[in-house]
Write a protein that holds these residues in place. Structure first.
Motif, short mmCIF file in Angstrom:
data_model
loop_
_atom_site.label_atom_id
_atom_site.label_comp_id
_atom_site.label_asym_id
_atom_site.label_seq_id
_atom_site.Cartn_x
_atom_site.Cartn_y
_atom_site.Cartn_z
N PHE A 68 13.24 -2.11 1.88
CA PHE A 68 11.87 -2.58 2.03
C PHE A 68 10.92 -1.82 1.12
O PHE A 68 11.24 -0.75 0.61
N THR A 69 9.75 -2.42 0.93
CA THR A 69 8.71 -1.82 0.12
C THR A 69 7.46 -1.67 0.97
O THR A 69 7.08 -2.58 1.70
N VAL A 70 6.83 -0.51 0.87
CA VAL A 70 5.62 -0.19 1.62
C VAL A 70 4.44 -0.22 0.65
O VAL A 70 4.48 0.43 -0.40
N ASP A 71 3.40 -0.97 1.00
CA ASP A 71 2.16 -1.00 0.22
C ASP A 71 1.30 0.17 0.69
O ASP A 71 0.72 0.13 1.77
N LEU A 72 1.24 1.23 -0.10
CA LEU A 72 0.51 2.44 0.28
C LEU A 72 -1.00 2.27 0.18
O LEU A 72 -1.74 3.18 0.56
N THR A 73 -1.46 1.11 -0.31
CA THR A 73 -2.90 0.84 -0.32
C THR A 73 -3.31 0.11 0.95
O THR A 73 -4.50 0.00 1.23
N ASN A 74 -2.35 -0.38 1.73
CA ASN A 74 -2.63 -1.04 3.00
C ASN A 74 -3.15 -0.01 3.98
O ASN A 74 -2.60 1.09 4.08
#
Length: 171
Positions: A68-74
């Protein structure tokens, strides 16, 4: 002349005979009472991360095929840009260690499956159930206080994007 009476939400629900555990079950299952508050007060079960239609996660976060990929701007995951912070994402504990490196490990203690916590002061993972401790590599530092030996945690590969805004976790 009639006097309008008002009742707070909690008083109303108690008057229906709903117990605290029942109310928590409604909340945890994502059931919302839209008439009881503003839109911002009620999470959208189809979109738990908020952020204009994006949960901040894409891919598989549970099972044997973690990818998975995490959007660190979320807003839900932005704290992961701060050293010492961690999040549980599916079956994985993702931490930005006090050493400023990302790690991703199985979230459950190998002793009895208790959810682990990252402890930035010690730069390790801790099980509150029986005191087991794990290194950020997944290696066992201390077994349970009840005795016995336990297995190391499964470690996952982490890759930070060049702009520092996404983190990919793979098996």
């Amino acid at each position: 002349m009639m006097k309008e009476e008002s009742m707070k939400r909690g008083e109303f629900l108690r008057s229906l005979g709903l117990s605290t555990s029942t109310l928590m079950a409604f909340y945890c299952l994502g059931t919302t009472m839209t008439a009881c508050g503003s839109k911002d007060d009620n999470p959208d079960p189809a979109n738990p991360g908020g952020g204009g239609g994006s949960t901040g996660i894409t891919g598989t976060t549970t099972g044997s095929a973690i990818n998975f990929t995490v959007d660190l701007t979320n807003s839900t995951y932005a704290t992961l840009k701060t050293a010492g912070q961690f999040k549980i994402i599916g079956d994985v504990l993702v931490a930005f260690t006090s050493g400023s490196a990302y790690v991703a490990l199985a979230k459950a203690c190998t002793h009895e499956g208790t959810q682990l916590q990252y402890v930035s002061a010690k730069n390790n993972l801790f099980c509150s159930n029986h005191g087991s401790q794990f290194a950020t590599t997944g290696a066992v530092q201390n077994g349970p206080t009840t005795g016995g030996t336990i297995a190391a945690l499964k470690a996952y590969k982490t890759t930070l994007s060049a702009d520092g805004n996404t983190l990919t976790v793979t098996a």
